[in-house]
Design a protein around this motif. Structure first.
Motif, PDB file in Angstrom:
ATOM      1  N   UNK A 113     -56.022  48.839  34.454  1.00  0.00           N
ATOM      2  CA  UNK A 113     -55.209  48.251  35.521  1.00  0.00           C
ATOM      3  C   UNK A 113     -54.278  49.274  36.162  1.00  0.00           C
ATOM      4  N   UNK A 114     -53.486  49.961  35.347  1.00  0.00           N
ATOM      5  CA  UNK A 114     -52.457  50.845  35.895  1.00  0.00           C
ATOM      6  C   UNK A 114     -53.064  52.031  36.651  1.00  0.00           C
ATOM      7  N   UNK A 115     -54.157  52.574  36.145  1.00  0.00           N
ATOM      8  CA  UNK A 115     -54.811  53.695  36.818  1.00  0.00           C
ATOM      9  C   UNK A 115     -55.358  53.260  38.174  1.00  0.00           C
ATOM     10  N   UNK A 116     -56.042  52.104  38.187  1.00  0.00           N
ATOM     11  CA  UNK A 116     -56.628  51.617  39.437  1.00  0.00           C
ATOM     12  C   UNK A 116     -55.540  51.302  40.465  1.00  0.00           C
ATOM     13  N   UNK A 117     -54.485  50.634  40.047  1.00  0.00           N
ATOM     14  CA  UNK A 117     -53.424  50.286  40.991  1.00  0.00           C
ATOM     15  C   UNK A 117     -52.706  51.544  41.500  1.00  0.00           C
ATOM     16  N   UNK A 118     -52.501  52.529  40.638  1.00  0.00           N
ATOM     17  CA  UNK A 118     -51.863  53.779  41.073  1.00  0.00           C
ATOM     18  C   UNK A 118     -52.719  54.462  42.136  1.00  0.00           C
ATOM     19  N   UNK A 119     -54.024  54.413  42.005  1.00  0.00           N
ATOM     20  CA  UNK A 119     -54.905  55.004  43.017  1.00  0.00           C
ATOM     21  C   UNK A 119     -54.790  54.260  44.341  1.00  0.00           C
ATOM     22  N   UNK A 121     -52.146  52.560  45.402  1.00  0.00           N
ATOM     23  CA  UNK A 121     -50.810  52.865  45.941  1.00  0.00           C
ATOM     24  C   UNK A 121     -50.775  54.242  46.595  1.00  0.00           C
ATOM     25  N   UNK A 122     -51.578  55.167  46.081  1.00  0.00           N
ATOM     26  CA  UNK A 122     -51.561  56.542  46.587  1.00  0.00           C
ATOM     27  C   UNK A 122     -52.388  56.725  47.856  1.00  0.00           C
ATOM     28  N   UNK A 123     -53.145  55.700  48.237  1.00  0.00           N
ATOM     29  CA  UNK A 123     -53.971  55.845  49.437  1.00  0.00           C
ATOM     30  C   UNK A 123     -53.101  55.963  50.682  1.00  0.00           C
ATOM     31  N   UNK A 124     -53.450  56.847  51.608  1.00  0.00           N
ATOM     32  CA  UNK A 124     -52.667  56.988  52.839  1.00  0.00           C
ATOM     33  C   UNK A 124     -52.938  55.843  53.809  1.00  0.00           C
ATOM     34  N   UNK A 125     -52.116  55.759  54.812  1.00  0.00           N
ATOM     35  CA  UNK A 125     -52.257  54.737  55.838  1.00  0.00           C
ATOM     36  C   UNK A 125     -53.635  54.785  56.499  1.00  0.00           C
ATOM     37  N   UNK A 126     -54.206  55.966  56.618  1.00  0.00           N
ATOM     38  CA  UNK A 126     -55.484  56.116  57.320  1.00  0.00           C
ATOM     39  C   UNK A 126     -56.668  55.625  56.505  1.00  0.00           C
ATOM     40  N   UNK A 127     -56.476  55.351  55.234  1.00  0.00           N
ATOM     41  CA  UNK A 127     -57.580  54.903  54.387  1.00  0.00           C
ATOM     42  C   UNK A 127     -58.027  53.517  54.837  1.00  0.00           C
ATOM     43  N   UNK A 128     -59.343  53.347  55.055  1.00  0.00           N
ATOM     44  CA  UNK A 128     -59.845  52.064  55.555  1.00  0.00           C
ATOM     45  C   UNK A 128     -59.955  51.022  54.450  1.00  0.00           C
ATOM     46  N   UNK A 129     -59.832  51.448  53.196  1.00  0.00           N
ATOM     47  CA  UNK A 129     -59.863  50.505  52.080  1.00  0.00           C
ATOM     48  C   UNK A 129     -58.477  49.891  51.888  1.00  0.00           C
ATOM     49  N   UNK A 130     -58.358  48.994  50.923  1.00  0.00           N
ATOM     50  CA  UNK A 130     -57.076  48.360  50.617  1.00  0.00           C
ATOM     51  C   UNK A 130     -56.008  49.417  50.366  1.00  0.00           C
ATOM     52  N   UNK A 133     -50.006  50.231  53.126  1.00  0.00           N
ATOM     53  CA  UNK A 133     -49.370  50.543  54.402  1.00  0.00           C
ATOM     54  C   UNK A 133     -49.789  49.600  55.532  1.00  0.00           C
ATOM     55  N   UNK A 134     -51.031  49.216  55.580  1.00  0.00           N
ATOM     56  CA  UNK A 134     -51.553  48.497  56.747  1.00  0.00           C
ATOM     57  C   UNK A 134     -51.702  47.001  56.528  1.00  0.00           C
ATOM     58  N   UNK A 135     -51.524  46.527  55.311  1.00  0.00           N
ATOM     59  CA  UNK A 135     -51.658  45.107  55.036  1.00  0.00           C
ATOM     60  C   UNK A 135     -50.359  44.390  55.376  1.00  0.00           C
ATOM     61  N   UNK A 136     -50.463  43.206  55.972  1.00  0.00           N
ATOM     62  CA  UNK A 136     -49.271  42.392  56.228  1.00  0.00           C
ATOM     63  C   UNK A 136     -48.606  42.032  54.905  1.00  0.00           C
ATOM     64  N   UNK A 137     -47.322  42.348  54.789  1.00  0.00           N
ATOM     65  CA  UNK A 137     -46.613  42.068  53.548  1.00  0.00           C
ATOM     66  C   UNK A 137     -46.428  43.278  52.666  1.00  0.00           C
ATOM     67  N   UNK A 138     -47.027  44.412  53.074  1.00  0.00           N
ATOM     68  CA  UNK A 138     -46.789  45.663  52.374  1.00  0.00           C
ATOM     69  C   UNK A 138     -47.294  45.701  50.945  1.00  0.00           C
ATOM     70  N   UNK A 139     -46.564  46.437  50.111  1.00  0.00           N
ATOM     71  CA  UNK A 139     -47.026  46.695  48.754  1.00  0.00           C
ATOM     72  C   UNK A 139     -47.174  45.417  47.935  1.00  0.00           C
ATOM     73  N   UNK A 140     -46.263  44.474  48.116  1.00  0.00           N
ATOM     74  CA  UNK A 140     -46.355  43.239  47.330  1.00  0.00           C
ATOM     75  C   UNK A 140     -47.626  42.471  47.670  1.00  0.00           C
ATOM     76  N   UNK A 141     -47.954  42.397  48.943  1.00  0.00           N
ATOM     77  CA  UNK A 141     -49.173  41.696  49.355  1.00  0.00           C
ATOM     78  C   UNK A 141     -50.415  42.448  48.889  1.00  0.00           C
ATOM     79  N   UNK A 142     -50.369  43.768  48.974  1.00  0.00           N
ATOM     80  CA  UNK A 142     -51.509  44.566  48.520  1.00  0.00           C
ATOM     81  C   UNK A 142     -51.763  44.348  47.033  1.00  0.00           C
ATOM     82  N   UNK A 143     -50.684  44.263  46.256  1.00  0.00           N
ATOM     83  CA  UNK A 143     -50.862  44.040  44.823  1.00  0.00           C
ATOM     84  C   UNK A 143     -51.444  42.663  44.542  1.00  0.00           C
TER      85      UNK A 143
END
Length: 215
Positions: A113-119, A121-130, A133-143
C-alpha cells in the motif's frame, strides 16, 4: 526413436493478451508494459485513450489484435468485474477476427500500500494517470480513488487472481524497473520459443475465476 516436434509458429498459435490483475495505481504495471513494448509487444492504454478524449479503448484493442501477436491490456483490473469485461471483449474479437486468443495474467505476489501510494503522490501534474494535482479535490480525493476503487478491491481479489489458470505470480512490481524488465524478457522469450503461455478463453470460462461470465 524420439521425433523432434518443432515449436508451433506464433501465427498458428494465435494471439497472446497480457493483462495485470489485482494491482492498484502505483503498482508498476506501466513499467512492465513498457518493457514488453521494448521487446516488440503492442500496448493499448486506457489512460492514453482517455487523454485523447475521443479515444476508444476497445476499438484500438481490436485493431492491435489484428496486426500483432502479443498485445498488452493496460487497464486496471482490480476485481472479478474487470476480468469479466476483459473476457467478454476478447471473446467477441476471437469470433470476429477468427483468431485464437490466449490470456496471460500477471499477478503480484503481494500488495504494498505505502509504496504504491507514494508513487502516485510523486507523479507530476503532466502524468495522464491518477495523480494528486489534476483531480477535483486534490490529494484527499486522489487517495479515495486509490484506496477505495483500486487498492482494497485488489487486495480482496488477489488470492482468486493468483489461482487463475496459467497466471504468473511475481513480486517484480515492487523490485524496480530492472526486475520488471527481466520478467518481460522471460515472458517474450518463452513465447518466441514456442511455449503456450496463459490459457484459452474456454479454459478461463470453465475455471470461472469468480466472474460468473459465459462465453
Amino acid at each position: 526413436m524420439l521425433l523432434h516436434v518443432p515449436p508451433t509458429p506464433a501465427a498458428a498459435r494465435g494471439r497472446l493478451v497480457i493483462a495485470v490483475l489485482a494491482l492498484p495505481p502505483g503498482g508498476g504495471k506501466s513499467s512492465l508494459y513498457a518493457a514488453l513494448a521494448r521487446g516488440g509487444a503492442a500496448v493499448v492504454s486506457s489512460d492514453e485513450e482517455r487523454a485523447k478524449r475521443h479515444g476508444n479503448f476497445d476499438s484500438i484493442l481490436g485493431q492491435l489484435l489484428q496486426r500483432n501477436e502479443v498485445v498488452c491490456y493496460d487497464k486496471n483490473i482490480p476485481d472479478a468485474t474487470g476480468l469479466s469485461k476483459l473476457v467478454r471483449v476478447l471473446s467477441g474479437f476471437e469470433r470476429s477476427l477468427l483468431v485464437r486468443i490466449h490470456v496471460l495474467f500477471v499477478v503480484p505476489a503481494t500488495l504494498q500500500h505505502d509504496v504504491a501510494w507514494a508513487r502516485v503522490r510523486a507523479r507530476p501534474r503532466e502524468d495522464i494517470a491518477l495523480n494528486i494535482h489534476t483531480i477535483d479535490g486534490g490529494e484527499r480525493a486522489a487517495y479515495r480513488v486509490f484506496n477505495s476503487i483500486f487498492f482494497r478491491p485488489s487486495l480482496a481479489y488477489l488470492p482468486a487472481a493468483q489461482a487463475l489458470p496459467g497466471a504468473v505470480v511475481s513480486d517484480a512490481f515492487w523490485q524496480g524497473t530492472d526486475t520488471a524488465a527481466a520478467l518481460a524478457s522471460q515472458i517474450l522469450s518463452q513465447r518466441a520459443a514456442g511455449e503456450e503461455l496463459g490459457c484459452s478463453l474456454e479454459v478461463l470460462a470453465a475455471s470461472d475465476g469468480g466472474t460468473g461470465f459465459i462465453l
